[in-house]
Design a protein around this motif. Structure first.
Motif, PDB file in Angstrom:
ATOM      1  N   GLU A 380      59.081   3.872  -8.290  1.00  0.00           N
ATOM      2  CA  GLU A 380      57.744   3.311  -8.148  1.00  0.00           C
ATOM      3  C   GLU A 380      56.947   4.024  -7.063  1.00  0.00           C
ATOM      4  OE1 GLU A 380      55.577  -1.038  -7.387  1.00  0.00           O
ATOM      5  OE2 GLU A 380      57.768  -0.846  -7.366  1.00  0.00           O
ATOM      6  N   VAL A 381      55.703   4.369  -7.377  1.00  0.00           N
ATOM      7  CA  VAL A 381      54.813   5.019  -6.411  1.00  0.00           C
ATOM      8  C   VAL A 381      54.191   3.928  -5.548  1.00  0.00           C
ATOM      9  CG1 VAL A 381      52.792   6.495  -6.112  1.00  0.00           C
ATOM     10  CG2 VAL A 381      54.355   6.876  -8.039  1.00  0.00           C
ATOM     11  N   MET A 382      54.640   3.844  -4.297  1.00  0.00           N
ATOM     12  CA  MET A 382      54.199   2.759  -3.421  1.00  0.00           C
ATOM     13  C   MET A 382      53.417   3.277  -2.222  1.00  0.00           C
ATOM     14  SD  MET A 382      57.646   0.391  -3.474  1.00  0.00           S
ATOM     15  CE  MET A 382      56.871  -0.827  -2.429  1.00  0.00           C
ATOM     16  N   ALA A 383      54.031   4.123  -1.405  1.00  0.00           N
ATOM     17  CA  ALA A 383      53.407   4.553  -0.158  1.00  0.00           C
ATOM     18  C   ALA A 383      52.405   5.674  -0.406  1.00  0.00           C
ATOM     19  CB  ALA A 383      54.486   5.020   0.831  1.00  0.00           C
ATOM     20  N   ASP A 384      51.231   5.553   0.197  1.00  0.00           N
ATOM     21  CA  ASP A 384      50.232   6.606   0.053  1.00  0.00           C
ATOM     22  C   ASP A 384      50.700   7.910   0.691  1.00  0.00           C
ATOM     23  OD1 ASP A 384      48.653   4.791  -1.219  1.00  0.00           O
ATOM     24  OD2 ASP A 384      47.365   4.374   0.521  1.00  0.00           O
ATOM     25  N   GLU A 385      51.404   7.802   1.822  1.00  0.00           N
ATOM     26  CA  GLU A 385      51.846   9.009   2.513  1.00  0.00           C
ATOM     27  C   GLU A 385      53.219   9.480   2.023  1.00  0.00           C
ATOM     28  OE1 GLU A 385      53.183   5.472   4.926  1.00  0.00           O
ATOM     29  OE2 GLU A 385      51.404   6.095   3.811  1.00  0.00           O
ATOM     30  N   GLY A 386      53.778   8.815   1.051  1.00  0.00           N
ATOM     31  CA  GLY A 386      55.067   9.213   0.507  1.00  0.00           C
ATOM     32  C   GLY A 386      54.948  10.392  -0.432  1.00  0.00           C
ATOM     33  N   PHE A 387      56.087  10.972  -0.793  1.00  0.00           N
ATOM     34  CA  PHE A 387      56.128  12.113  -1.698  1.00  0.00           C
ATOM     35  C   PHE A 387      57.061  11.780  -2.856  1.00  0.00           C
ATOM     36  CE2 PHE A 387      54.925  13.747   2.401  1.00  0.00           C
ATOM     37  CZ  PHE A 387      53.895  14.608   2.096  1.00  0.00           C
ATOM     38  N   TYR A 388      56.644  12.189  -4.051  1.00  0.00           N
ATOM     39  CA  TYR A 388      57.356  11.775  -5.256  1.00  0.00           C
ATOM     40  C   TYR A 388      57.534  12.979  -6.181  1.00  0.00           C
ATOM     41  CZ  TYR A 388      56.011   7.203  -3.482  1.00  0.00           C
ATOM     42  OH  TYR A 388      55.839   6.101  -2.688  1.00  0.00           O
ATOM     43  N   LEU A 389      58.630  12.920  -6.923  1.00  0.00           N
ATOM     44  CA  LEU A 389      58.951  13.970  -7.877  1.00  0.00           C
ATOM     45  C   LEU A 389      58.381  13.594  -9.240  1.00  0.00           C
ATOM     46  CD1 LEU A 389      60.595  16.636  -8.152  1.00  0.00           C
ATOM     47  CD2 LEU A 389      62.521  15.215  -8.891  1.00  0.00           C
ATOM     48  N   VAL A 390      57.576  14.499  -9.817  1.00  0.00           N
ATOM     49  CA  VAL A 390      56.942  14.227 -11.109  1.00  0.00           C
ATOM     50  C   VAL A 390      57.058  15.462 -11.989  1.00  0.00           C
ATOM     51  CG1 VAL A 390      55.317  12.545 -10.188  1.00  0.00           C
ATOM     52  CG2 VAL A 390      54.695  14.970 -10.236  1.00  0.00           C
ATOM     53  N   ALA A 391      56.846  15.261 -13.285  1.00  0.00           N
ATOM     54  CA  ALA A 391      56.828  16.356 -14.260  1.00  0.00           C
ATOM     55  C   ALA A 391      55.396  16.570 -14.729  1.00  0.00           C
ATOM     56  CB  ALA A 391      57.738  16.037 -15.437  1.00  0.00           C
ATOM     57  N   VAL A 392      54.939  17.820 -14.668  1.00  0.00           N
ATOM     58  CA  VAL A 392      53.577  18.175 -15.068  1.00  0.00           C
ATOM     59  C   VAL A 392      53.650  19.075 -16.291  1.00  0.00           C
ATOM     60  CG1 VAL A 392      51.430  19.272 -14.348  1.00  0.00           C
ATOM     61  CG2 VAL A 392      52.801  17.994 -12.685  1.00  0.00           C
ATOM     62  N   ASP A 393      52.892  18.747 -17.306  1.00  0.00           N
ATOM     63  CA  ASP A 393      52.903  19.529 -18.540  1.00  0.00           C
ATOM     64  C   ASP A 393      52.529  20.979 -18.257  1.00  0.00           C
ATOM     65  OD1 ASP A 393      53.552  17.251 -19.868  1.00  0.00           O
ATOM     66  OD2 ASP A 393      51.482  16.776 -20.493  1.00  0.00           O
ATOM     67  N   VAL A 399      56.206  18.212  -6.724  1.00  0.00           N
ATOM     68  CA  VAL A 399      56.209  17.152  -5.715  1.00  0.00           C
ATOM     69  C   VAL A 399      54.760  16.794  -5.433  1.00  0.00           C
ATOM     70  CG1 VAL A 399      56.821  16.514  -3.348  1.00  0.00           C
ATOM     71  CG2 VAL A 399      58.374  17.948  -4.696  1.00  0.00           C
ATOM     72  N   GLU A 400      54.437  15.502  -5.526  1.00  0.00           N
ATOM     73  CA  GLU A 400      53.061  15.045  -5.331  1.00  0.00           C
ATOM     74  C   GLU A 400      53.016  13.935  -4.294  1.00  0.00           C
ATOM     75  OE1 GLU A 400      50.339  16.150  -6.534  1.00  0.00           O
ATOM     76  OE2 GLU A 400      50.835  17.353  -8.308  1.00  0.00           O
ATOM     77  N   ARG A 401      51.870  13.849  -3.602  1.00  0.00           N
ATOM     78  CA  ARG A 401      51.654  12.756  -2.656  1.00  0.00           C
ATOM     79  C   ARG A 401      51.364  11.462  -3.405  1.00  0.00           C
ATOM     80  NH1 ARG A 401      47.151  13.072   1.202  1.00  0.00           N
ATOM     81  NH2 ARG A 401      48.181  11.207   2.009  1.00  0.00           N
ATOM     82  N   GLY A 402      51.672  10.363  -2.728  1.00  0.00           N
ATOM     83  CA  GLY A 402      51.423   9.068  -3.332  1.00  0.00           C
ATOM     84  C   GLY A 402      49.956   8.825  -3.621  1.00  0.00           C
ATOM     85  N   THR A 403      49.069   9.240  -2.709  1.00  0.00           N
ATOM     86  CA  THR A 403      47.638   9.032  -2.926  1.00  0.00           C
ATOM     87  C   THR A 403      47.135   9.796  -4.133  1.00  0.00           C
ATOM     88  OG1 THR A 403      47.257  10.804  -1.323  1.00  0.00           O
ATOM     89  CG2 THR A 403      47.151   8.550  -0.512  1.00  0.00           C
ATOM     90  N   ALA A 404      47.611  11.040  -4.313  1.00  0.00           N
ATOM     91  CA  ALA A 404      47.176  11.839  -5.453  1.00  0.00           C
ATOM     92  C   ALA A 404      47.624  11.214  -6.769  1.00  0.00           C
ATOM     93  CB  ALA A 404      47.704  13.267  -5.324  1.00  0.00           C
ATOM     94  N   LEU A 405      48.822  10.642  -6.797  1.00  0.00           N
ATOM     95  CA  LEU A 405      49.321  10.017  -8.019  1.00  0.00           C
ATOM     96  C   LEU A 405      48.544   8.731  -8.323  1.00  0.00           C
ATOM     97  CD1 LEU A 405      53.173  10.528  -7.567  1.00  0.00           C
ATOM     98  CD2 LEU A 405      51.629  11.816  -9.040  1.00  0.00           C
ATOM     99  N   LYS A 406      48.247   7.961  -7.280  1.00  0.00           N
ATOM    100  CA  LYS A 406      47.519   6.709  -7.503  1.00  0.00           C
ATOM    101  C   LYS A 406      46.105   6.973  -8.017  1.00  0.00           C
ATOM    102  CE  LYS A 406      50.010   3.843  -4.151  1.00  0.00           C
ATOM    103  NZ  LYS A 406      49.907   3.015  -2.926  1.00  0.00           N
ATOM    104  N   GLU A 407      45.513   8.064  -7.538  1.00  0.00           N
ATOM    105  CA  GLU A 407      44.181   8.405  -8.018  1.00  0.00           C
ATOM    106  C   GLU A 407      44.187   8.722  -9.510  1.00  0.00           C
ATOM    107  OE1 GLU A 407      42.859  11.599  -5.631  1.00  0.00           O
ATOM    108  OE2 GLU A 407      42.545  10.391  -3.819  1.00  0.00           O
ATOM    109  N   ARG A 408      45.287   9.228 -10.001  1.00  0.00           N
ATOM    110  CA  ARG A 408      45.400   9.543 -11.430  1.00  0.00           C
ATOM    111  C   ARG A 408      45.962   8.369 -12.217  1.00  0.00           C
ATOM    112  NH1 ARG A 408      47.939  14.513  -9.631  1.00  0.00           N
ATOM    113  NH2 ARG A 408      49.833  13.881 -10.742  1.00  0.00           N
ATOM    114  N   GLY A 409      46.252   7.278 -11.535  1.00  0.00           N
ATOM    115  CA  GLY A 409      46.773   6.102 -12.218  1.00  0.00           C
ATOM    116  C   GLY A 409      48.262   6.150 -12.499  1.00  0.00           C
ATOM    117  N   VAL A 410      49.001   7.046 -11.846  1.00  0.00           N
ATOM    118  CA  VAL A 410      50.449   7.143 -12.036  1.00  0.00           C
ATOM    119  C   VAL A 410      51.135   6.111 -11.156  1.00  0.00           C
ATOM    120  CG1 VAL A 410      52.471   8.637 -11.863  1.00  0.00           C
ATOM    121  CG2 VAL A 410      50.263   9.597 -12.554  1.00  0.00           C
TER     122      VAL A 410
END
Length: 438
Positions: A380-393, A399-410
């Motif tokens: 789960e993407v929770m922390a804005d300053e956290g870092f998460y592993l994602v797959a991009v087409d 590796v993406e920041r939490g804020t960037a993922l939340k902005e895209r609705g992930v």
């Protein structure tokens, strides 16, 4: 005449020197005389044999390393000195290699003197370290500190250069460190140049032993969660031993919670919430606990992350590692706190370039491969300053920041990043000017 001619024809050939002598003794008439002498050559003139250059100097045995008062002792006398510790430790320590040259082995010396093989090695090495301090004109008061039972401390700084040994010896005396403290100090001083490019590395002074030790504790603090008691304790240790003002300022900011985290003008985070550590050469072999994790490539897609084994267990008295299913690529890491708890769901993704990370990296990171350790149990993407592993087409794993993922609705990722590991590398600074005594 015939008889004379016949006798003359039967004469044996004479040498040129004899012939010339006869010609000069009984020369023919002047009209028929033809000189037979050749130009005078120096090779025909008797001369004394020239002196040849001496290519090899006569053998001169090296000066005895034994103190004068022990040189006249026979084997039995040397053993008696060692058995009864007659003298200071650095005086009788050279007796040990002298016995080795006579054919003694460490077990036989231990049986005769009671000095174990380990202690024999420590005494010999410490005596060599002390000699290097004497040659470096170390303060006599510093040397006096080690004269009575200080060989354990000198043994621990054996791998440092002569200059570093002198600085380390002074620091040991001024701070009254024990053998464990001396070992930590030597490792910190030897390891410091290899950490070039780590966060706040340039704020610590390499020539100050306390700063090297402080940076080691500072680096260890970043391996713990923030906030946590372990992190605070490591930072406090770093502050206690720091010598330079720049180092103290950095540590105080960390203790006060001002570790960065603000965005720069280009929208990239300067402060890193995830621990970034460089793996030390031999660190895995020295670790008391290790973690075995499956490795995926960043170029692969989500499928490889999902197919990687979720759990590895140690079985039996030998701790045999058993995975729930087969896998091609594995990595063994020291049991650092962020990764030691990943008994289930831990995975490692290898990136060929550290610039792929979503934070501001300096020039030392460029074109350096890294390993990203993620916890698949926390998607789960929770922390804005956290870092998460994602797959991009089309791009593979990122590796993406939490804020960037939340902005895209992930709202769900492949896993939360818990640590970034940089590769070990050879030392570039000349720290091994002296011999490795071990």
């Amino acid at each position: 005449m015939l008889s004379v001619t016949s006798n003359t024809l039967n004469l044996k050939p004479i040498s040129p020197f004899t012939r010339d002598k006869l010609l000069f003794t009984n020369p023919p008439p002047y009209s028929s005389f033809k000189p037979l002498l050749k130009p005078i050559s120096a090779t025909l003139i008797p001369s004394s044999k020239p002196q040849q250059q001496q290519l090899y100097q006569p053998f001169r045995p090296p000066p005895s390393p034994l103190p004068p008062k022990f040189r006249s002792l026979d084997t039995a006398g040397r053993i008696d000195v060692l058995a009864n510790r007659l003298g200071l430790w650095f005086e009788y320590a050279p007796l040990i290699p002298a016995l080795y040259q006579e054919g003694f082995l460490p077990p036989s010396i231990e049986e005769a003197t009671g000095i174990s093989g380990v202690e024999q090695n420590r005494l010999v090495v410490a005596a060599q370290v002390r000699d290097s301090l004497v040659q470096s004109d170390t303060d006599p008061e510093i040397l006096d500190f080690f004269d009575t039972g200080g060989f354990e401390l000198l043994y621990e700084i054996r791998l440092l250069s002569a200059t570093q040994r002198a600085a380390a010896a002074r620091y040991l005396v001024e701070n009254k460190l024990d053998a464990k403290g001396a070992q930590d100090l030597a490792r910190a001083m030897k390891d410091f140049p290899r950490r070039r490019g780590d966060i706040a590395w340039e704020k610590f002074n390499y020539v100050l032993p306390g700063d090297c030790l402080s940076f080691m504790y500072y680096r260890q603090s970043r391996e713990h969660k923030n906030p946590s008691e372990e992190r605070t304790s490591a930072l406090q240790l770093a502050l206690d031993v720091a010598e330079s003002e720049d180092a103290k300022i950095v540590i105080v900011k960390e203790l006060e919670g001002d570790s960065g985290g603000e965005e720069s003008r280009d929208g990239v985070v300067d402060g890193v919430r995830v621990p970034v550590v460089r793996l030390k050469l031999g660190e895995v072999s020295e670790a008391s606990n290790v973690v075995v994790l499956p490795v995926c490539r960043a170029e692969e897609k989500e499928r490889e992350i999902l197919e990687a084994p979720w759990e590895c267990q140690n079985e039996g008295e030998f701790g045999v590692v058993v995975a729930e299913k087969g896998w091609k690529r594995w990595v063994v890491l020291p049991g650092w706190e962020p990764v030691y708890g990943l008994r289930k769901g831990g995975v490692v993704v290898s990136f060929g370039d550290a610039r792929a990370l979503p934070w501001k990296v300096n020039r030392w990171y460029k074109e350096e491969a890294i390993l990203v350790v993620a916890d698949r149990g926390r998607k789960e993407v929770m922390a804005d300053e956290g870092f998460y592993l994602v797959a991009v087409d089309g791009e593979g794993l990122k590796v993406e920041r939490g804020t960037a993922l939340k902005e895209r609705g992930v709202v769900e990722s492949l896993g939360t990043v818990v640590m970034v590991v940089r590769p070990p590398r050879e030392e570039t600074d000349d720290q091994m000017g002296d011999d490795d005594w071990e």
